[in-house]
Every structure is written in structure tokens, then in C-alpha cells.
Design a protein around this motif. Structure first.
Motif, PDB file in Angstrom:
ATOM      1  N   VAL A  24       1.016  -1.201   0.046  1.00 15.36           N
ATOM      2  CA  VAL A  24       0.092  -0.065  -0.076  1.00 15.36           C
ATOM      3  C   VAL A  24       0.947   1.259  -0.048  1.00 15.36           C
ATOM      4  CG1 VAL A  24      -2.176  -1.038   1.172  1.00 15.36           C
ATOM      5  CG2 VAL A  24      -0.392  -0.017   2.604  1.00 15.36           C
ATOM      6  N   VAL A  25       0.379   2.194  -0.482  1.00 17.71           N
ATOM      7  CA  VAL A  25       1.118   3.758  -0.560  1.00 17.71           C
ATOM      8  C   VAL A  25      -0.123   4.849  -0.056  1.00 17.71           C
ATOM      9  CG1 VAL A  25       2.005   5.354  -2.096  1.00 17.71           C
ATOM     10  CG2 VAL A  25       2.251   2.953  -2.690  1.00 17.71           C
ATOM     11  N   ALA A  26       0.282   5.407   0.975  1.00 22.05           N
ATOM     12  CA  ALA A  26      -0.716   6.570   1.621  1.00 22.05           C
ATOM     13  C   ALA A  26      -0.772   7.638   0.674  1.00 22.05           C
ATOM     14  CB  ALA A  26      -0.173   6.534   3.202  1.00 22.05           C
ATOM     15  N   VAL A  27      -1.852   8.033   0.411  1.00 21.51           N
ATOM     16  CA  VAL A  27      -2.065   9.497  -0.322  1.00 21.51           C
ATOM     17  C   VAL A  27      -3.089  10.008   0.331  1.00 21.51           C
ATOM     18  CG1 VAL A  27      -0.974   8.544  -2.690  1.00 21.51           C
ATOM     19  CG2 VAL A  27      -3.310   7.962  -2.240  1.00 21.51           C
ATOM     20  N   ARG A  28      -3.074  11.444   0.489  1.00 18.68           N
ATOM     21  CA  ARG A  28      -4.483  12.065   1.092  1.00 18.68           C
ATOM     22  C   ARG A  28      -5.534  12.136  -0.228  1.00 18.68           C
ATOM     23  NH1 ARG A  28      -2.499  17.723   2.498  1.00 18.68           N
ATOM     24  NH2 ARG A  28      -4.810  17.876   2.809  1.00 18.68           N
ATOM     25  N   LYS A  29      -4.943  12.026  -1.401  1.00 18.28           N
ATOM     26  CA  LYS A  29      -6.140  12.101  -2.433  1.00 18.28           C
ATOM     27  C   LYS A  29      -5.272  11.433  -3.748  1.00 18.28           C
ATOM     28  CE  LYS A  29      -8.952  15.411  -4.974  1.00 18.28           C
ATOM     29  NZ  LYS A  29      -8.538  15.355  -6.227  1.00 18.28           N
ATOM     30  N   VAL A  30      -6.051  10.484  -4.492  1.00 20.78           N
ATOM     31  CA  VAL A  30      -5.430  10.160  -5.639  1.00 20.78           C
ATOM     32  C   VAL A  30      -5.567  10.953  -6.851  1.00 20.78           C
ATOM     33  CG1 VAL A  30      -5.536   8.186  -7.249  1.00 20.78           C
ATOM     34  CG2 VAL A  30      -6.018   7.632  -5.210  1.00 20.78           C
ATOM     35  N   GLU A  31      -4.474  11.893  -7.016  1.00 22.13           N
ATOM     36  CA  GLU A  31      -4.491  12.781  -8.132  1.00 22.13           C
ATOM     37  C   GLU A  31      -4.783  12.140  -9.352  1.00 22.13           C
ATOM     38  OE1 GLU A  31      -4.752  15.764  -7.538  1.00 22.13           O
ATOM     39  OE2 GLU A  31      -4.158  15.931  -5.580  1.00 22.13           O
ATOM     40  N   PRO A  32      -5.645  12.722 -10.418  1.00 18.15           N
ATOM     41  CA  PRO A  32      -5.995  12.389 -11.548  1.00 18.15           C
ATOM     42  C   PRO A  32      -4.562  11.876 -12.521  1.00 18.15           C
ATOM     43  CG  PRO A  32      -6.991  14.124 -11.401  1.00 18.15           C
ATOM     44  CD  PRO A  32      -6.156  14.189 -10.089  1.00 18.15           C
ATOM     45  N   GLU A  33      -3.421  12.757 -12.407  1.00 16.94           N
ATOM     46  CA  GLU A  33      -2.263  12.121 -13.239  1.00 16.94           C
ATOM     47  C   GLU A  33      -1.859  10.624 -12.641  1.00 16.94           C
ATOM     48  OE1 GLU A  33      -2.525  14.999 -11.275  1.00 16.94           O
ATOM     49  OE2 GLU A  33      -3.265  16.005 -12.819  1.00 16.94           O
ATOM     50  N   GLY A 268      -0.527  -5.445 -11.007  1.00 12.62           N
ATOM     51  CA  GLY A 268      -0.495  -4.456 -10.273  1.00 12.62           C
ATOM     52  C   GLY A 268       0.570  -4.746  -9.143  1.00 12.62           C
ATOM     53  N   THR A 269       0.999  -3.704  -8.321  1.00 14.79           N
ATOM     54  CA  THR A 269       1.999  -3.645  -7.217  1.00 14.79           C
ATOM     55  C   THR A 269       1.765  -5.126  -6.395  1.00 14.79           C
ATOM     56  OG1 THR A 269       0.961  -2.290  -5.867  1.00 14.79           O
ATOM     57  CG2 THR A 269       2.624  -1.227  -7.402  1.00 14.79           C
ATOM     58  N   GLY A 270       2.696  -5.784  -6.184  1.00 14.40           N
ATOM     59  CA  GLY A 270       2.730  -6.834  -5.019  1.00 14.40           C
ATOM     60  C   GLY A 270       1.529  -7.942  -5.503  1.00 14.40           C
ATOM     61  N   ALA A 271       1.106  -7.994  -6.804  1.00 17.63           N
ATOM     62  CA  ALA A 271      -0.112  -8.990  -7.112  1.00 17.63           C
ATOM     63  C   ALA A 271       0.498 -10.467  -7.272  1.00 17.63           C
ATOM     64  CB  ALA A 271      -0.842  -8.392  -8.275  1.00 17.63           C
ATOM     65  N   TRP A 272      -0.170 -11.437  -6.901  1.00 16.90           N
ATOM     66  CA  TRP A 272       0.352 -12.737  -7.329  1.00 16.90           C
ATOM     67  C   TRP A 272      -0.518 -13.163  -8.179  1.00 16.90           C
ATOM     68  CZ3 TRP A 272       3.692 -15.887  -4.871  1.00 16.90           C
ATOM     69  CH2 TRP A 272       4.179 -15.432  -3.369  1.00 16.90           C
ATOM     70  N   SER A 273       0.203 -14.127  -9.129  1.00 22.25           N
ATOM     71  CA  SER A 273      -0.501 -14.730 -10.169  1.00 22.25           C
ATOM     72  C   SER A 273      -0.343 -16.270 -10.117  1.00 22.25           C
ATOM     73  CB  SER A 273       0.005 -14.373 -11.610  1.00 22.25           C
ATOM     74  OG  SER A 273      -0.293 -13.140 -11.806  1.00 22.25           O
ATOM     75  N   TYR A 274      -1.532 -17.070 -10.426  1.00 20.25           N
ATOM     76  CA  TYR A 274      -1.208 -18.640 -10.335  1.00 20.25           C
ATOM     77  C   TYR A 274      -1.406 -19.230 -11.738  1.00 20.25           C
ATOM     78  CZ  TYR A 274      -2.093 -23.531  -9.234  1.00 20.25           C
ATOM     79  OH  TYR A 274      -2.047 -24.672  -8.948  1.00 20.25           O
ATOM     80  N   GLU A 275      -0.800 -19.841 -12.284  1.00 17.90           N
ATOM     81  CA  GLU A 275      -0.964 -20.677 -13.492  1.00 17.90           C
ATOM     82  C   GLU A 275      -1.363 -22.119 -13.113  1.00 17.90           C
ATOM     83  OE1 GLU A 275       0.992 -20.574 -17.255  1.00 17.90           O
ATOM     84  OE2 GLU A 275       2.072 -18.722 -16.636  1.00 17.90           O
ATOM     85  N   PRO A 290       6.567  -6.670  -8.005  1.00 20.84           N
ATOM     86  CA  PRO A 290       7.141  -6.007  -7.197  1.00 20.84           C
ATOM     87  C   PRO A 290       6.088  -5.091  -6.513  1.00 20.84           C
ATOM     88  CG  PRO A 290       7.888  -5.358  -9.620  1.00 20.84           C
ATOM     89  CD  PRO A 290       7.382  -6.424  -9.610  1.00 20.84           C
ATOM     90  N   ARG A 291       6.502  -5.030  -5.185  1.00 22.63           N
ATOM     91  CA  ARG A 291       5.550  -4.359  -4.142  1.00 22.63           C
ATOM     92  C   ARG A 291       5.711  -2.897  -4.295  1.00 22.63           C
ATOM     93  NH1 ARG A 291       3.457  -7.384   0.622  1.00 22.63           N
ATOM     94  NH2 ARG A 291       3.861  -5.267   1.735  1.00 22.63           N
ATOM     95  N   ASP A 292       6.904  -2.306  -4.695  1.00 18.43           N
ATOM     96  CA  ASP A 292       7.265  -1.109  -4.663  1.00 18.43           C
ATOM     97  C   ASP A 292       6.718  -0.145  -5.898  1.00 18.43           C
ATOM     98  OD1 ASP A 292       8.985   1.320  -3.540  1.00 18.43           O
ATOM     99  OD2 ASP A 292       9.491   1.175  -5.789  1.00 18.43           O
ATOM    100  N   LEU A 293       5.767   0.746  -5.544  1.00 19.44           N
ATOM    101  CA  LEU A 293       5.395   1.732  -6.792  1.00 19.44           C
ATOM    102  C   LEU A 293       6.194   1.878  -7.898  1.00 19.44           C
ATOM    103  CD1 LEU A 293       2.485   2.403  -7.842  1.00 19.44           C
ATOM    104  CD2 LEU A 293       2.827   4.665  -6.631  1.00 19.44           C
ATOM    105  N   GLY A 294       7.332   2.433  -7.472  1.00 25.49           N
ATOM    106  CA  GLY A 294       8.441   2.980  -8.466  1.00 25.49           C
ATOM    107  C   GLY A 294       8.838   2.100  -9.310  1.00 25.49           C
ATOM    108  N   GLY A 303       6.014  -3.257 -19.339  1.00 24.01           N
ATOM    109  CA  GLY A 303       6.237  -4.204 -20.047  1.00 24.01           C
ATOM    110  C   GLY A 303       7.378  -5.371 -19.744  1.00 24.01           C
ATOM    111  N   GLY A 304       8.271  -5.004 -18.825  1.00 28.28           N
ATOM    112  CA  GLY A 304       9.374  -5.658 -18.364  1.00 28.28           C
ATOM    113  C   GLY A 304       8.895  -6.642 -17.375  1.00 28.28           C
ATOM    114  N   ASP A 305       9.973  -7.233 -16.752  1.00 31.10           N
ATOM    115  CA  ASP A 305       9.661  -8.373 -15.454  1.00 31.10           C
ATOM    116  C   ASP A 305      10.843  -8.170 -14.568  1.00 31.10           C
ATOM    117  OD1 ASP A 305      11.752  -9.740 -16.894  1.00 31.10           O
ATOM    118  OD2 ASP A 305      10.753 -11.364 -17.466  1.00 31.10           O
ATOM    119  N   GLU A 306      11.452  -7.040 -14.560  1.00 30.34           N
ATOM    120  CA  GLU A 306      12.572  -6.775 -13.489  1.00 30.34           C
ATOM    121  C   GLU A 306      11.911  -6.744 -12.122  1.00 30.34           C
ATOM    122  OE1 GLU A 306      16.106  -3.697 -12.525  1.00 30.34           O
ATOM    123  OE2 GLU A 306      15.542  -3.885 -14.744  1.00 30.34           O
ATOM    124  N   GLY A 307      12.532  -7.617 -11.209  1.00 32.62           N
ATOM    125  CA  GLY A 307      11.731  -7.413  -9.676  1.00 32.62           C
ATOM    126  C   GLY A 307      10.587  -8.570  -9.681  1.00 32.62           C
TER     127      GLY A 307
END
Ligand code: SF4
Length: 389
Positions: A24-33, A268-275, A290-294, A303-307
């Protein structure tokens, strides 16, 4: 035709609760950008990874978090459109769930969420007691949860789940029983009740290490769990999984995919997939973003898979998971289905464990070798599962 569930992780929250260890990432408001950038990354990930589940029909969608309802309805609609395109879905998914927190802004958006195709709400009530909510560090008050439930009904949601946490700091049995009665009085279709767990690295872990949390003792927590099982059954709910209760026909289709070892694409960040086991991976495979947003924006969202962490399952892992994930469900382990997949009934591989767990009163076995957790096993499920990992 094979099917796939889509889990979409939206990591933003108004603040981070002190017991939370989700990405999770704390944000006071999710800006449109920020919203637009994250949606673009999610769509890119869905489009590039749908091939991993080629030919599968999109069965369920689950927007989780974080607080996905902080995104505008049109942003979630864009993600749904991209998923429908990527999987060439000719029919709509059977279930589209949105996790919602009880705040005013999200309440106002409920009609538009419903119009976008979302048909199930999972409402993070946690408790109907303001003092308990405050100790949990939650951003809402109990009356907002009631108002959001009413607003969900008015918006046309006929499938609403309420989340409660039990064994909260300073929570006695009577306070929990009142929470449960309030939840049942609202007449939801589904209840999820999880015992508070103290996760490593959270402020609650720090507080617990200094004896500052004051959780109820084990005996009280056990009474809460037993009371939940009895009271929800009396109110017409079926306990279809250790922590989940539903009226007939309202068990969560998406969450059942995890326990049935069915394919899930998590984006999305930290999401698990199962095949699921198949041509690509004989015994199945898992992957975690990766869990980190950046890091997510820089890699997967581009489009990559680093992390990315991935794991191809071995036969032994798949067999153990088939046992303990099935045991989470009240239907338990179907010995014949297990034999068809692994070449023998559970006893062939786990004779000693099954004897030991039955002697401890944690497991029940039928003549044909089907397995289920006993009532005592439901209370001590982690002990049982450890034997099959
Ligand atoms: S609202 Fe949920 S996801 Fe967000 S910080 Fe609190 S527990 Fe974690």
C-alpha cells in the motif's frame, strides 16, 4: 474451455493501518495524473500477460487493495474494457468485485461503480464499535459503514460482503458478539471474519513486542470463532471456507479460484498470479510483482519483468497445496479427484500425517479417503496445514 480470474491491485489508501502488511501507498487524495499513470500501467500489464492464459475465458474480476474505490468509476471501467479485449470475452465475467472502504467519497461513487458492471461489493467494516476502529487505526467511523451499506443497496448491489476483524486490541467477547449481530442485522449476502494477525514489520508488531496491544487471550478468541460459526449458521449462512460465510448461492466465485487451484492473473503492485498445472507448467507456477510502486512503474508497468519473483511448482509442492487448500474449504479433499491428479489417494502420500492429525482430533476421514477439518481442526488450521507444506 479453461477460465481465468483477474485480480487487480490498487495500492492507494488514505492512510496505512498499523496492522497492514499489504502493498500500500498512503495518499491524501489520488490525483488524476497518478490514477491515469497507474491505469495505463495496469492495462499494459494485462495486455502483455494475457498470453500466459491464452484461450481462457475471463471468469471473475476482483479489484482489491489498498482501496480500489479511491479510483474513479471510469478508471475501473477502462481496466474492465481492457481485460474484456485482452481475453476476447464474449460473455461478461460471472462476478466483478470491488473492495470499498466506508468513506463519503466512495459512497457517492457507488451508482457509477454499479453502472460500470461491478456487481459485488466487499465492504471493509472491520468493527461497528468506534473505539475498536480507532485502536485499529481505521480512517472511518461505524455510522459510515452503515451508511455505505445502505448506499450500496440503493445503488443496486444485491451481493454485498462485510469484512469484520475479530480478536482486536482490548476487544472482549461481548463487544465482538455485538459486532456480529450488527453485521447480521444488515442482512448481507456474505461475511468474511478474520482474526487479527500481527504481521512482521508493522507498528502493531512493535506495540505487541512491548505488551501494548492487549489482544483478547486465546480462550476468548476461540469463543469468538465458535460463536461466529454457530450464530452465522443460525442466520442462514454456510461456512464454505475457514473465514468465509455466505448465504446459498453467494460464495465468492473469485476467492474460490485460489482454494481450487484455478488460474488467476494478478496485476498491479505486489499482485500474485497462479498458473494452474497444464502445458506450460506441469505442476503449476506462481509469480509475484514487485511491491514498490516505483519499481512496478519502471518494470512490469512498462512491459518488463525486473523485480518479479516467480516459482515453478514441483510435484511435491502441488500435492501438498492440493491438500491444504482443499482443507480450507468445507467440502474438503475429494480423494478420487486427488487420485486422478496425483496417482493415489491422500493416504498413499500422507499416511503418517493423517493418522497423527486424526488422533489429535483435527481431521476427519471418510471410508473413501475424503478429508475434512474437524471443528477443532477449523480452530487450529495452521497446525494442520504445516503438516502438508
Ligand atoms: S485500508 Fe486496508 S489495505 Fe489500506 S492500509 Fe488499511 S488495512 Fe491496509
Amino acid at each position: 474451455m479453461p477460465t481465468v480470474g483477474l485480480y487487480v491491485h490498487i495500492p492507494f489508501c488514505e492512510r496505512v493501518c498499523p496492522y497492514c502488511d499489504f502493498a500500500v501507498v498512503a495518499v491524501r487524495k489520488v490525483e488524476p495524473e497518478l490514477e491515469a499513470r497507474y491505469v495505463a500501467a495496469l492495462i499494459r500489464e494485462i495486455e502483455s500477460r494475457a498470453v500466459e492464459f491464452e484461450g481462457a475465458q475471463l471468469d471473475t474480476v476482483y479489484f482489491g487493495g489498498g482501496t480500489p474505490s479511491l479510483f474513479r468509476p471510469e478508471a475501473l471501467a477502462k481496466i474492465l474494457e481492457a481485460a474484456t479485449r485482452a481475453f476476447a470475452a464474449s460473455t461478461p465475467p460471472r462476478e466483478i468485485t470491488l473492495e470499498v472502504n466506508p468513506s463519503t467519497v466512495e459512497r457517492d461513487r457507488l451508482p457509477a461503480f454499479r453502472s460500470s458492471g461491478i456487481d459485488r461489493i466487499s465492504l471493509g467494516v472491520q468493527s461497528f464499535d468506534d473505539a475498536t476502529l480507532k485502536r485499529l487505526g481505521r480512517a472511518h467511523k461505524a455510522h459510515e459503514a452503515r451508511q455505505t451499506f445502505t448506499a450500496a443497496r440503493q445503488a443496486g448491489f444485491g451481493n454485498v460482503s462485510l469484512d469484520l476483524i475479530l480478536a482486536c486490541p482490548h476487544q472482549g467477547f461481548d463487544a465482538f458478539a455485538r459486532d456480529l449481530e450488527e453485521a447480521l442485522a444488515l442482512e448481507p449476502e456474505h461475511l468474511s471474519l478474520y482474526e487479527l494477525t500481527i504481521e512482521a514489520g508493522t507498528p502493531f508488531e512493535f506495540a505487541a513486542s512491548r505488551d501494548q496491544l492487549a489482544p483478547p487471550d486465546d480462550e476468548v478468541a476461540t469463543r469468538m470463532l465458535e460463536h461466529t460459526a454457530a450464530r452465522s449458521a443460525g442466520a442462514g449462512f454456510e461456512r464454505y471456507e475457514i473465514s468465509n460465510y455466505a448465504r446459498p448461492g453467494f460464495a465468492s466465485l473469485h476467492n474460490q479460484r485460489y482454494w481450487a487451484r484455478e488460474a488467476v492473473l494478478g496485476v498491479g503492485t505486489g499482485a500474485w498470479s497462479y498458473e494452474a498445472p497444464g502445458a506450460r507448467f506441469r505442476f503449476g507456477a506462481r509469480r509475484m510483482n514487485p511491491r514498490d510502486l516505483g519499481a512496478y512503474f519502471a518494470a512490469v508497468g512498462a512491459g518488463g519483468d525486473e523485480g518479479v519473483e516467480s516459482e515453478v511448482l514441483t510435484l511435491e509442492q502441488a500435492r501438498g497445496e492440493a491438500i491444504f487448500l482443499s482443507l480450507r474449504r468445507r467440502t474438503g479433499v475429494d480423494a478420487r479427484a486427488f487420485e486422478a491428479e496425483f496417482g493415489g489417494r491422500p493416504r498413499k502420500f500422507y499416511d503418517e500425517q493423517i493418522d497423527r492429525l486424526m488422533a489429535a482430533g483435527l481431521l476427519a476421514e471418510t471410508e473413501s479417503g475424503d478429508l475434512r477439518l474437524s471443528d477443532r481442526g477449523l480452530l487450529l488450521s495452521d497446525t494442520v496445514f504445516a503438516d502438508f507444506v
